[in-house]
Design a protein around this motif. Structure first.
Motif, PDB file in Angstrom:
ATOM      1  N   ASN A   9     -13.116  54.060 -40.594  1.00  0.00           N
ATOM      2  CA  ASN A   9     -13.034  54.406 -42.018  1.00  0.00           C
ATOM      3  C   ASN A   9     -14.186  55.323 -42.427  1.00  0.00           C
ATOM      4  O   ASN A   9     -13.987  56.284 -43.178  1.00  0.00           O
ATOM      5  N   GLN A  10     -15.373  55.017 -41.942  1.00  0.00           N
ATOM      6  CA  GLN A  10     -16.521  55.864 -42.258  1.00  0.00           C
ATOM      7  C   GLN A  10     -16.350  57.273 -41.700  1.00  0.00           C
ATOM      8  O   GLN A  10     -16.677  58.263 -42.361  1.00  0.00           O
ATOM      9  N   VAL A  91     -22.968  64.390 -34.235  1.00  0.00           N
ATOM     10  CA  VAL A  91     -22.053  64.228 -33.104  1.00  0.00           C
ATOM     11  C   VAL A  91     -21.476  62.816 -33.152  1.00  0.00           C
ATOM     12  O   VAL A  91     -22.214  61.846 -33.317  1.00  0.00           O
ATOM     13  N   VAL A  92     -20.170  62.699 -33.003  1.00  0.00           N
ATOM     14  CA  VAL A  92     -19.505  61.395 -32.922  1.00  0.00           C
ATOM     15  C   VAL A  92     -18.710  61.364 -31.621  1.00  0.00           C
ATOM     16  O   VAL A  92     -17.827  62.204 -31.407  1.00  0.00           O
ATOM     17  N   ALA A 126      -9.182  52.227 -32.675  1.00  0.00           N
ATOM     18  CA  ALA A 126      -9.516  51.852 -34.041  1.00  0.00           C
ATOM     19  C   ALA A 126      -9.157  52.930 -35.056  1.00  0.00           C
ATOM     20  O   ALA A 126      -9.178  52.678 -36.259  1.00  0.00           O
ATOM     21  N   TRP A 127      -8.829  54.111 -34.554  1.00  0.00           N
ATOM     22  CA  TRP A 127      -8.570  55.251 -35.432  1.00  0.00           C
ATOM     23  C   TRP A 127      -7.176  55.163 -36.034  1.00  0.00           C
ATOM     24  O   TRP A 127      -6.176  55.078 -35.327  1.00  0.00           O
ATOM     25  N   ASN A 128      -7.109  55.170 -37.377  1.00  0.00           N
ATOM     26  CA  ASN A 128      -5.830  55.103 -38.071  1.00  0.00           C
ATOM     27  C   ASN A 128      -5.465  56.413 -38.741  1.00  0.00           C
ATOM     28  O   ASN A 128      -4.435  56.497 -39.432  1.00  0.00           O
ATOM     29  N   GLY A 129      -6.292  57.429 -38.550  1.00  0.00           N
ATOM     30  CA  GLY A 129      -6.032  58.723 -39.166  1.00  0.00           C
ATOM     31  C   GLY A 129      -5.068  59.563 -38.347  1.00  0.00           C
ATOM     32  O   GLY A 129      -4.371  59.066 -37.458  1.00  0.00           O
TER      33      GLY A 129
END
Length: 283
Positions: A9-10, A91-92, A126-129
């Motif tokens: 979310n962040q 960086v992520v 975990a990514w919902n986008g």
């Protein structure tokens, strides 16, 4: 200095603001080195580039320096230039293996003083986008960044010296991030010799997770505090099979607020390459 983890979310909120963020897809498979890139080409978080453990986050093997030796500071600087990792860029990193490979990139950047780097907690799962399928080519920097030495890096000779110093108050505690069976010398399929460095303690990286997400900072603090038993973080040396999952334990300690431990990047694959070095197989 950014927090070591970022939630899905962040991250989505950050991307929606138009912030300058470099997403790095670090998926990899030790038994099939092309699998991560193939998965990236099929689907990934839009805008992410692919960062390869073998090609980008490792140096050449000599037969005695382990399976994933760190690239020299000069080579790492050239890689950062090619990937477009400028200083202070956010960086992520993410993968879909419990953040094992993303943590390697996190450590390699943090070890040269790049503080704006985070790992996506829970990874791609975990990514919902939105999900993209168009690979993005890195945008290289116009000039090569400085070749900076890695901080908190331990070399094999220091590990050998530590063996002769185990009764001293100055002795380091070696934490091995491999699975318990490999630590015992059983079911070894990645390295030619099974076992562990004498005196090492096993802390499998999987113990840092609940499903694929990290445990809370409080939980990790309690667990690592028991292992440290009053020792300072600086007295802890992390290792694993080839210097990858060890970074997961380093990241977990950072999440727990226990900073300053060290990495033996050559790890077991380097240690066991020299038959003169002792090997233990009991708990």
């Amino acid at each position: 200095m950014s927090q070591p983890l970022i939630t899905a979310n962040q991250l989505e909120e950050l991307l929606n603001t138009g912030a300058d963020v470099l997403l790095c897809d670090c998926r990899f498979d030790l038994t099939k080195p092309t699998a991560g890139r193939e998965a990236y080409q099929m689907s990934h978080i839009p805008g992410a580039i692919y960062v390869d453990l073998d090609q980008d986050l490792s140096g050449p093997q000599t037969g005695t320096n382990g399976r994933h030796p760190l690239p020299t500071p000069e080579v790492w600087a050239k890689t950062r230039q090619r990937l477009g990792i400028k200083s202070n860029l956010q960086v992520v990193a993410y993968d879909n293996q419990g953040s094992v490979f993303a943590s390697r990139l996190w450590w390699m950047l943090r070890a040269i003083g790049h503080t704006q780097v985070q790992v996506l907690d829970g990874g791609l799962d975990a990514w919902n986008g939105a999900i993209g399928s168009k690979p993005r080519q890195p945008i290289a920097l116009g000039s090569m960044p400085s070749a900076l030495p890695y901080s908190d890096l331990v070399l094999v000779d220091e590990l050998v010296a530590n063996l002769a110093n185990t009764e001293s108050a100055a002795a380091h505690l070696v934490l091995d991030a491999r699975t318990p069976d490999r630590f015992r010398g059983e079911n070894e399929t990645l390295d030619p010799v099974g076992g562990h460095i004498p005196g090492a303690t096993n802390r499998c990286f999987k113990e840092n997770l609940r499903a694929k997400q990290f445990k809370t900072a409080d939980e990790l603090y309690r667990e690592f505090s028991i292992l440290l038993a009053g020792r300072s973080a600086k007295s802890i040396i992390h290792q694993c099979g080839s210097g990858v999952t060890a970074c997961h334990n380093l990241l977990a300690m950072e999440v727990a607020g226990i900073r300053g431990s060290q990495l033996y990047a050559g790890s077991w694959s380097e240690w066991c390459a020299d038959s003169r070095r002792p090997i233990a197989t009991t708990e």
